[in-house]
Design an enzyme around this catalytic site. Structure first.
Site, PDB file in Angstrom:
ATOM      1  N   LYS A  42       0.848  -1.606  -0.146  1.00 52.68           N
ATOM      2  CA  LYS A  42      -0.060   0.204   0.233  1.00 52.68           C
ATOM      3  C   LYS A  42       1.014   1.416  -0.072  1.00 52.68           C
ATOM      4  O   LYS A  42       0.588   2.133  -0.591  1.00 52.68           O
ATOM      5  CB  LYS A  42      -1.227   0.370   1.252  1.00 52.68           C
ATOM      6  CG  LYS A  42      -1.891  -1.010   1.462  1.00 52.68           C
ATOM      7  CD  LYS A  42      -2.856  -1.235   3.055  1.00 52.68           C
ATOM      8  CE  LYS A  42      -3.306  -2.347   2.973  1.00 52.68           C
ATOM      9  NZ  LYS A  42      -3.920  -2.541   4.150  1.00 52.68           N
ATOM     10  N   ASP A 102      15.136  -0.632   1.680  1.00 56.18           N
ATOM     11  CA  ASP A 102      15.372  -0.343   2.911  1.00 56.18           C
ATOM     12  C   ASP A 102      17.050  -1.499   3.296  1.00 56.18           C
ATOM     13  O   ASP A 102      17.599  -1.356   2.322  1.00 56.18           O
ATOM     14  CB  ASP A 102      14.600  -0.974   3.873  1.00 56.18           C
ATOM     15  CG  ASP A 102      14.918  -0.503   5.559  1.00 56.18           C
ATOM     16  OD1 ASP A 102      15.966  -0.437   5.681  1.00 56.18           O
ATOM     17  OD2 ASP A 102      14.524  -1.782   6.093  1.00 56.18           O
TER      18      ASP A 102
END
Ligand code: IMP
Ligand code: MG
Length: 180
Positions: A42, A102
């Site tokens: 999302k 990340d």
């Protein structure tokens, strides 16, 4: 500022200005091409709606749902795809969009998957980049902001599903995720 946020890292004005310049850069780089923007739901939805409107080229948009996080603050290492692309990517110039890179595991796994559809090219764009945390040496082709190794929320980024609607990107107070 939200009570659970320790500090604002990027204001909505800074984010908006950076997205405009990323859009201009992508517009120049892809002139004359057939772009399909693939958005990882999302989190990347907020970034992608602004980014696509800053790209002055005909393009198509598709969405995928992938997750590697569960409810923690670092990757589980396994990327689970819950919704695949419905656009035909063969021969298209695909731009894969995420909110943050990340460990790099998500971009690596989804890129491998999308390459099976034989796109003409595949590039990645992330609004934020925590480069220190990378475990696979992979870099995004376009990055909005390099940020320090802190857990951030807002502008689509969540902790356990919360805080996505904050209009800025802020550092979450560590007590919020250490008590969990
Ligand atoms: P990677 O697979 O480790 O590169 O992580 C990418 C995904 O991790 C992103 O789509 C985010 O959902 C999530 N993520 C990584 N760092 C943060 C953070 O600081 N805040 C919120 N989500 C994060
Ligand atoms: Mg995400």
């Amino acid at each position: 500022m939200h009570n659970d946020v320790a500090k604002v890292l990027l204001t909505k004005e800074e984010i908006s200005a950076r997205i405009q310049s990323l859009g201009a850069e992508i517009t120049r780089d892809y002139a004359g091409k057939n772009i399909v923007v693939v958005v990882l739901l999302k989190g990347a939805a907020w970034f992608a709606t602004d980014l696509t409107r800053a790209i002055d080229l005909p393009l198509r948009v598709d969405f995928m749902v992938a997750s590697s996080y569960g409810n923690g603050t670092s990757t589980s290492g396994k990327v689970q795809v819950k919704l695949e692309c419905s656009e035909n990517l063969e021969g298209k110039d695909v731009l894969l969009v995420d909110d943050i890179i990340d460990s790099g595991v998500t971009f690596a796994a989804i890129s491998d998957l999308l390459k099976q559809s034989k796109p003409a090219s595949l590039k990645t764009v992330a609004l934020c980049d925590k480069a220190e945390r990378r475990i696979n040496g992979l870099d995004a082709d376009y990055v909005g902001f390099k940020i320090p190794d802190e857990f951030v929320v807002g502008f689509g980024l969540d902790y356990a599903g919360d805080y996505r609607n904050l209009p800025y990107i802020g550092v979450l107070k560590p007590k919020i995720y250490t008590k969990a």
